[in-house]
Design an enzyme around this catalytic site. Structure first.
Site, PDB file in Angstrom:
ATOM      1  NE  ARG A 363      -3.911  -2.198   2.388  1.00 44.51           N
ATOM      2  CZ  ARG A 363      -4.640  -2.638   3.345  1.00 44.51           C
ATOM      3  NH1 ARG A 363      -4.788  -1.748   4.482  1.00 44.51           N
ATOM      4  NH2 ARG A 363      -5.264  -3.671   3.382  1.00 44.51           N
ATOM      5  CG  ASP A 383      -6.652 -11.393   4.543  1.00 46.71           C
ATOM      6  OD1 ASP A 383      -7.455 -11.265   5.129  1.00 46.71           O
ATOM      7  OD2 ASP A 383      -6.656 -10.719   3.435  1.00 46.71           O
TER       8      ASP A 383
END
Length: 642
Positions: A363, A383
């Protein structure tokens, strides 16, 4: 007749309008002395506010949780007055309360220095002693602009010009000093007390825009009483000692450099810690019935557009082009997991599918927001996405909460707060679906024996969520885990399964993480333990060192026995004094140092020195190996052998 209803349900009646101060005095002189503000129908207002209609009213005192924000707001005003008293010609801009404190931004040609802070603090204390009343004034817009321009306060005049035409312009005076402010405020500066401290000076652009003028920001902290201020300052001292960046250097775990901004160079010790935690989590996931997958790093913008991330997340994506296609480094794993789910036909009998990935994500975080390994651009998420039916939301949520709590406990975190966030004002999906999802989450947390704090309106746009906030050893809170219920992405990406009725149905997608970002969590873990890891987590568990080089061969025998038992071992044969070597390895936070010399070599023993202890324990080599092997067994090993 005016009727005021108090929080306990009792009422007070008055012949006409009454101020908050008069109400507090009517209840009792002790309350009037302690009163800081009032709430009318839940809205906090000045104590001097006149209550004109029948209302539910409460008196705010220092015991109220939100009173501290009022104190910090007023502290910012007192700071601004003190600065202008000492440094005439300084312009004031904005000064809000923030978490744990406040700040004020100033326009001044001459830089503030750290030596200025005690002087400003002293003047702030004098202003508190003067007990100046905070007096609210309402002005016409043009009159307020003219006032601040006459004072040379161009920034305040600009703020007023930019306020909506419908907004009331309120100013607050404390003595001769005046500021633009919505309020509310304390009755007087004397109510502030002196549990405040100025912390640091920083730069800040006017209105956060790098195209605007650079201002000088003074940060401070403020608390309801001196005891809480001392506790906070002590926590900061402990946090500085435990700073993961400093410990990372001392323990040779990682480093960061400009050539790879926002990315981590993991050293052997740090990567050992990383793999130990990852392998532990992987083992817990396998026990819990998860399947592990791995998905591409570069994904065509077409998929991000379908998922909705291109519109909402584009500015945070790293973009590249190849063969006339625009590709993005994935910032999250969700759309890719849906692609795996869509391969082949899924039946209701296949659900739930718990799909996990230690997914490498990127990001484009602003460089000014980066912080060690806790805020980076390249990171790995633990995740997972659970594809299930609506009827399975409750049971899957409970299973996840149980798993998360177990992992946190094993990693040394026993205090966890769970926040429940329900539907936001702007959202996707019908109310009936939101009702079902919210009810399922509430029932699941109750079934797991977990109490939640309601965080109204803060759910994701596609569904309600749970956030898990853990508290570390020095009292800081960290939001790490999350569980989000998603009815939207499966629809957008056309995920389906065949139901019992033979028709296609959309699965519910539960987005969930326990650690969140691996890098951030490891930073938290390092600071929580202060680098003094339990033996199973320590990158180097044992160092074997000889008193003199005459006993190096025996030290090698000891190290070999420990390695054969599965321990992570290093040796130290340097020609240095033993006290120097022990001190150096202690500084590097090695849990156990085994010292061998002539006596140990002759008797086949070792002298064990534990981190933080001046004592040593002499054990037979076999006994020492067995003891350390048992101690180094991780939670998975212990649960499997139970």
């Amino acid at each position: 007749m005016l009727t005021i209803t108090l929080p306990d349900g009792s009422t007070r009646k008055f012949d006409g309008p009454v101020s908050g101060a008069e109400l507090a005095g009517d209840i009792g002189p002790g309350l009037l002395k302690a009163a800081l503000a009032i709430r009318i129908e839940g809205q906090m207002l000045d104590l001097a506010t006149v209550i004109e209609h029948d209302s539910e009213v409460s008196i705010v005192t220092a015991r109220d949780d939100d009173a501290v924000e009022l104190l910090r707001h007023d502290c910012a005003h007192v700071l601004a007055q003190a600065v202008q008293d000492i440094f005439p010609g300084t312009q004031v801009t904005i000064g809000p309360s923030i978490e744990n404190g406040f700040y004020y931004d100033f326009a001044r040609d001459v830089p503030f220095t750290p030596e200025d802070l005690p002087r400003i603090e002293k003047r702030m204390a004098e202003i508190v002693d003067e007990d100046l009343p905070f007096v609210r004034e309402v002005r016409e817009r043009d009159d307020a602009i003219a006032l601040f321009e006459s004072m040379g306060e161009a920034y305040k005049a600009e703020l007023i010009r930019d306020l909506p035409e419908t907004e009331e312009i309120s100013l607050y005076r404390q003595g001769d000093w005046i500021d633009l402010c919505r309020g509310p405020h304390l009755p007087s500066t004397g109510k502030l007390g002196k549990a405040f401290k100025l912390m640091k000076i920083a730069g800040a652009y006017w209105r956060g825009d790098s195209n605007n003028a650079m201002l000088q920001r003074i940060y401070g902290t403020c608390w309801p009483d001196p005891k809480r201020l001392r506790q906070y300052l002590h926590m900061l001292e402990e946090a500085e000692k435990n700073d993961h960046r400093r410990l990372g250097r001392e323990m040779n775990l990682f480093h960061i450099q400009e050539e790879a901004t926002g990315s981590v160079f993991w050293h052997p010790n740090g990567w050992t810690l990383y793999r130990t935690v990852r392998n532990y989590v992987r083992g817990r996931l396998e026990e819990a019935g998860y399947v592990e997958v791995n998905t591409p790093q570069l994904v065509d913008r077409v998929l991000w557009e379908k998922s909705g991330h291109w519109e909402k997340f584009r500015e945070h994506m790293f973009i590249t082009e190849a063969e006339d296609k625009i590709l993005a480094l994935k910032p999250m794993n969700c759309p890719c997991h849906v692609q795996i789910f869509r391969q082949g036909i899924k039946s209701y009998r296949d659900l739930p599918i718990r799909m996990a990935e230690f997914g490498s994500c990127h990001r484009n975080e602003p460089s000014g927001a980066l912080h060690g390994i806790m805020r980076v651009r390249a990171f790995t998420q633990d995740d997972a996405h659970i594809f299930c039916t609506e009827d399975q939301i409750t049971s899957e949520t409970k299973l996840f909460i149980d798993l998360l709590m177990l992992v946190y406990k094993d990693l040394g975190f026993s205090e966890v707060v769970v926040k429940f966030s329900d539907r936001p004002e702007i959202r996707a999906g019908e109310d009936a679906i939101w009702d079902k999802a919210e009810t399922a989450l509430i029932e699941a947390t109750a079934a797991a024996g977990v109490e939640t704090i309601h965080d109204p309106g803060e759910g994701a746009f596609y569904g309600p969520k749970l956030d898990f906030v853990l508290r570390d050893a020095i009292g800081r809170d960290w939001q790490c885990g999350t569980l989000q219920v998603d009815f939207v992405l499966p629809e957008r990406l056309e995920a389906s399964y065949i139901g019992e009725d033979g028709n296609k149905h959309r699965p519910v997608m539960l987005h969930r993480a326990i650690l969140g970002s691996f890098e951030r969590f490891l930073g938290i873990l390092i600071e929580n333990h202060g680098g003094r890891f339990p033996l199973w987590l320590a990158p180097v568990q044992v160092v074997v060192t000889s008193i003199t080089n005459d006993f190096d061969d025996y030290a090698k025998t000891v190290a070999a026995a420990l390695k054969a038992a599965g321990l992570r071992v290093e040796t130290d044969f340097r020609n240095e004094k033993i006290n120097y070597k022990v001190r150096e390895h202690s500084h590097a936070k090695i849990p156990a140092i085994l010292v061998v010399g002539g006596r140990e070599s002759e008797n086949n023993t070792v002298a064990i020195r534990r981190l933080g202890s001046q004592k040593q324990e002499v054990l037979a080599l076999d006994e020492a190996v067995a003891s350390l092997r048992q101690e180094a067994a991780g939670p998975l090993d212990k649960s499997n052998s139970a």
